[in-house]
Design a protein around this motif. Structure first.
Motif, mmCIF file in Angstrom:
data_model
loop_
_atom_site.group_PDB
_atom_site.id
_atom_site.type_symbol
_atom_site.label_atom_id
_atom_site.label_comp_id
_atom_site.label_asym_id
_atom_site.label_seq_id
_atom_site.Cartn_x
_atom_site.Cartn_y
_atom_site.Cartn_z
ATOM 1 N N PHE A 388 127.351 51.090 85.716
ATOM 2 C CA PHE A 388 127.900 50.999 84.360
ATOM 3 C C PHE A 388 129.374 51.382 84.351
ATOM 4 C CE2 PHE A 388 128.502 53.202 80.157
ATOM 5 C CZ PHE A 388 128.572 52.033 79.415
ATOM 6 N N MET A 389 130.154 50.701 83.568
ATOM 7 C CA MET A 389 131.600 50.881 83.425
ATOM 8 C C MET A 389 132.366 50.311 84.616
ATOM 9 S SD MET A 389 132.113 52.535 80.487
ATOM 10 C CE MET A 389 133.660 53.421 80.563
ATOM 11 N N ASP A 390 131.644 49.692 85.584
ATOM 12 C CA ASP A 390 132.279 49.069 86.742
ATOM 13 C C ASP A 390 133.137 50.052 87.536
ATOM 14 O OD1 ASP A 390 131.324 46.391 86.312
ATOM 15 O OD2 ASP A 390 132.724 46.269 84.631
ATOM 16 N N SER A 391 132.851 51.349 87.412
ATOM 17 C CA SER A 391 133.657 52.345 88.105
ATOM 18 C C SER A 391 133.357 52.365 89.599
ATOM 19 C CB SER A 391 133.419 53.731 87.510
ATOM 20 O OG SER A 391 132.036 54.063 87.585
ATOM 21 N N MET A 392 132.166 51.948 89.962
ATOM 22 C CA MET A 392 131.781 51.916 91.370
ATOM 23 C C MET A 392 130.577 50.995 91.521
ATOM 24 S SD MET A 392 129.968 55.659 91.772
ATOM 25 C CE MET A 392 131.437 56.496 91.160
ATOM 26 N N ALA A 393 130.240 50.711 92.774
ATOM 27 C CA ALA A 393 129.069 49.874 93.061
ATOM 28 C C ALA A 393 128.326 50.468 94.234
ATOM 29 C CB ALA A 393 129.513 48.439 93.363
ATOM 30 N N LYS A 394 127.025 50.271 94.258
ATOM 31 C CA LYS A 394 126.211 50.750 95.372
ATOM 32 C C LYS A 394 126.050 49.622 96.380
ATOM 33 C CE LYS A 394 123.859 54.626 93.266
ATOM 34 N NZ LYS A 394 122.588 55.375 93.087
ATOM 35 N N ARG A 395 126.431 49.925 97.613
ATOM 36 C CA ARG A 395 126.369 48.941 98.684
ATOM 37 C C ARG A 395 124.960 48.881 99.255
ATOM 38 N NH1 ARG A 395 129.664 51.232 101.555
ATOM 39 N NH2 ARG A 395 131.606 50.099 101.160
ATOM 40 N N SER A 396 124.539 47.718 99.678
ATOM 41 C CA SER A 396 123.235 47.565 100.324
ATOM 42 C C SER A 396 123.284 46.409 101.300
ATOM 43 C CB SER A 396 122.129 47.336 99.279
ATOM 44 O OG SER A 396 122.336 46.123 98.572
ATOM 45 N N VAL A 397 122.166 46.158 101.927
ATOM 46 C CA VAL A 397 122.038 45.062 102.885
ATOM 47 C C VAL A 397 120.879 44.175 102.453
ATOM 48 C CG1 VAL A 397 121.313 44.530 105.250
ATOM 49 C CG2 VAL A 397 123.045 46.257 104.861
ATOM 50 N N LEU A 398 121.047 42.872 102.592
ATOM 51 C CA LEU A 398 119.946 41.944 102.346
ATOM 52 C C LEU A 398 118.948 42.106 103.488
ATOM 53 C CD1 LEU A 398 118.701 39.633 100.713
ATOM 54 C CD2 LEU A 398 120.033 38.041 102.128
ATOM 55 N N CYS A 399 117.798 42.716 103.193
ATOM 56 C CA CYS A 399 116.836 43.089 104.241
ATOM 57 C C CYS A 399 115.986 41.920 104.713
ATOM 58 C CB CYS A 399 115.918 44.195 103.731
ATOM 59 S SG CYS A 399 116.792 45.679 103.210
ATOM 60 N N ALA A 400 115.806 40.910 103.870
ATOM 61 C CA ALA A 400 115.010 39.733 104.227
ATOM 62 C C ALA A 400 115.463 38.578 103.341
ATOM 63 C CB ALA A 400 113.516 39.997 104.030
ATOM 64 N N LYS A 401 115.403 37.375 103.882
ATOM 65 C CA LYS A 401 115.801 36.197 103.112
ATOM 66 C C LYS A 401 114.690 35.719 102.185
ATOM 67 C CE LYS A 401 117.896 32.941 105.478
ATOM 68 N NZ LYS A 401 119.251 32.814 104.915
ATOM 69 N N GLU A 402 113.477 36.147 102.460
ATOM 70 C CA GLU A 402 112.316 35.666 101.711
ATOM 71 C C GLU A 402 112.359 36.059 100.240
ATOM 72 O OE1 GLU A 402 110.974 35.777 105.982
ATOM 73 O OE2 GLU A 402 112.201 37.026 104.671
ATOM 74 N N ILE A 403 111.989 35.113 99.386
ATOM 75 C CA ILE A 403 111.685 35.376 97.980
ATOM 76 C C ILE A 403 110.161 35.290 97.868
ATOM 77 C CG2 ILE A 403 111.893 34.528 95.615
ATOM 78 C CD1 ILE A 403 114.640 33.448 96.358
ATOM 79 N N PHE A 404 109.519 36.346 97.405
ATOM 80 C CA PHE A 404 108.062 36.412 97.527
ATOM 81 C C PHE A 404 107.432 37.104 96.323
ATOM 82 C CE2 PHE A 404 109.996 40.148 99.271
ATOM 83 C CZ PHE A 404 109.156 41.202 98.969
ATOM 84 N N ALA A 405 106.141 36.886 96.170
ATOM 85 C CA ALA A 405 105.359 37.575 95.149
ATOM 86 C C ALA A 405 104.881 38.904 95.735
ATOM 87 C CB ALA A 405 104.168 36.733 94.726
#
Length: 573
Positions: A388-405
């Motif tokens: 919120f407020m665009d003051s910072m962002a949390k970095r992460s990694v795409l752990c898997a390409k799959e889109i799944f249920a």
């Protein structure tokens, strides 16, 4: 059910030693792992090599082939099928099912393992060997003696809580490559089920094996170094449970590809710098409301409906439904507050709420642009979740390409009542201390219905409860001393019975953490009230909206393509 709990029993002396060593890292060291601009970068080739060799394991009955043990991870390090894993996850001479990421399934036998403490060193190493003849995908090994603090690393494994057939990738750095207890500390996050999974360097060589989660930090892991496997290579081929240090190996280390990366290797192309990161601003709002009598706040994402042929622009806000109430609804954006907000749609299964505002609030994400998703993204690429407020962002990694249920497994409604059928009806036999009805229901009461659905026995009781989710409002009718009573209540959430530190982290899991139709996985350490915000790739493309903090190392997001289809299908007024 997991084969490991990510904890190795040190004993009191070893526990204190590990605690001291981990806490002795300067705050600067740990902060550098989390905030350095080039902490994560796409290393597709290395990830592809390592992923092919990372296997999902569980013990089976050698005759019936039925699963008899919990799930854990391992890595194949030779073409004839030698598998390295954590010693605490396997047992010598037992039979194991082995599943490769491409779906190939084979069988392995447990060989040697070391699972003990001796001379201030911790040993947690195990070996299996595939029975079937063949040439199997494998990763090369590198001697961990030459690891450098701050070196980038890749962890891959099969977290048991998520319970999927594909592995997850996490990218981090070596926080302490040569811990005095004979271990590695990395920031490539892990959790139960990942134990035994490989830790790779940026060239795709095995440098360690996931061992356990320490008690002191959400973002650190303890790894068994590859050196331990090389040192005891021959004795680990023998199916024996070693309780003390066996004889060292005379195997020539040149039998493996033991690589020392040059300085150039650590500066490969694709490193993320501040200048190359594009995180669009003006898309995140804070939503405030009253949920079951309690003030809640959660993030929301601004979406613009500006499709070709339309003569006006409409802005919608999408967020996590279970954290947005109907009462006291307002939105904060910058220094402004908006209270003319209307809920226009709720998708209970996906836990999505769509709201409309009176006018345009912020920049918003256009739904008329090309929609990007994880299927076209690079595995291991860096993602950003702006706050919120665009003051910072949390970095992460795409752990898997799959889109799944993700079927419901943990987000079941909890009522905290146990009963039994009798001649007089379904009689309450127990009310737990954490039951949402502990102040209304007594042992001996006879239940009549839950929200109008008759309850006559344990089957109808459980079937009725399974129709609800945590935080759902309901009512219950019951008879006490011949008189009928009614009570209103809100369902709680069933809790995982575990003392594993992997299940205890800042903010905890979202109340609604599974049961979704379409999600993808990344590893941002978002808090439950930070759900609802967008997830961007390095090019500023929105991939989706955060919908749940699932576990220690997993956050879930709903693809933007799903939300776009939902909004444009006519379901949203």
């Amino acid at each position: 059910m997991f084969a490991d709990n990510c904890i190795f029993s040190f004993g009191k002396r070893f526990s204190k030693l590990v605690l001291f060593l981990l806490l002795s890292f300067s705050a600067k060291d740990i902060k550098a792992q989390q905030s350095h601009a080039d902490a994560f970068f796409p290393i597709a080739k290395s990830i592809a090599i390592g992923r092919k060799a990372t296997v999902r394991l569980y013990e089976i009955d050698s005759t019936t082939r039925r699963q008899t043990g919990g799930q854990f991870s391992g890595v194949v390090v030779s073409s004839d099928g030698i598998i390295l894993t954590a010693g605490h996850a396997m047992v010598p001479d037992k039979c194991y099912s082995v599943r490769f990421p491409d779906g190939t399934m084979v069988t392995a036998m447990g060989k040697g393992r070391m699972r003990f403490n001796e001379n201030n060193l911790v040993y947690d190493a195990g070996m299996l060997h595939i029975i079937e003849k063949g040439s199997w995908p494998f990763a090369q090994m590198r001697n961990s003696d030459n690891l450098v603090k701050g070196e980038s690393c890749i962890g891959i494994g099969y977290p048991g809580q998520l319970d999927q057939l594909f592995p997850l990738v996490h990218v981090g750095r070596l926080v302490q490559p040569h811990l005095p207890i004979g271990a590695i500390v990395s920031s490539s996050v892990m959790e139960p089920g990942d134990s035994g999974g490989p830790l790779f360097d940026i060239q795709g060589n095995v440098i360690g094996i996931h061992s356990r989660v320490p008690n002191v930090s959400e973002g650190l892991n303890v790894e068994t170094p590859s050196k331990m496997f090389l040192k005891y290579w021959t004795v680990l081929h023998i199916a024996k449970d070693y309780t003390s240090v066996p004889g060292e190996d005379s195997i020539k280390q040149t039998a493996f590809s033991l690589l020392t990366p040059s300085n150039d290797a650590l500066n490969i192309s694709g490193i993320v710098t501040k200048d190359s990161v594009i995180v669009p601003s003006g898309n995140v709002v804070e939503i405030n409301s009253i949920v079951h009598g309690r003030k809640e706040n959660v993030f929301g994402t601004l979406l613009n409906i500006d499709l070709p042929g339309q003569y006006y622009q409409r802005q919608l806000i999408v967020s996590k439904s279970s954290m947005v109430g109907n009462d006291g609804l307002s939105i904060r954006f910058g220094k402004s507050t908006y209270d003319k907000i209307k809920i226009v749609y709720r998708d209970k299964e996906e836990d999505i709420v769509v709201m409309s505002a009176d006018g345009i609030i912020g920049n918003g994400i256009s739904l008329s642009n090309e929609i990007h998703d994880t299927l076209t993204a690079m595995l291991g690429t860096t993602l950003y979740s702006p706050l919120f407020m665009d003051s910072m962002a949390k970095r992460s990694v795409l752990c898997a390409k799959e889109i799944f249920a993700l079927p419901m497994k943990y987000s079941y409604a909890y009522i905290g009542i146990r009963g039994i059928k009798s001649d007089s009806g379904f009689v309450v036999k127990e009310v737990t201390t954490d039951s949402p009805l502990k102040d209304s229901i007594l042992v001996g009461d006879i239940l009549i219905d839950i929200n109008g659905t008759p309850v006559t026995d344990e089957m109808t009781f459980n079937k009725t409860i399974f129709q609800y989710r945590p935080m759902d409002s309901s009512s219950i009718a019951f008879v006490r001393n011949g008189n009928t009573h009614n009570a209103k209540f809100v369902f709680g959430k069933w809790q995982i019975p575990s003392n594993d530190p992997a299940f205890f982290f800042k903010g905890g899991s979202s109340v609604i953490s599974d049961g979704f139709k379409q999600v993808f996985v990344h590893d941002a350490a978002i808090l439950p009230n930070e759900c609802g915000g967008p997830v961007f790739d390095l090019h500023g493309n929105c991939l989706g909206v955060n919908i749940a903090r699932f576990s220690r190392s997993i956050s879930l997001a709903v693809p933007l393509s799903y939300i776009r289809k939902l909004i444009l299908s006519g379901s949203v007024p």
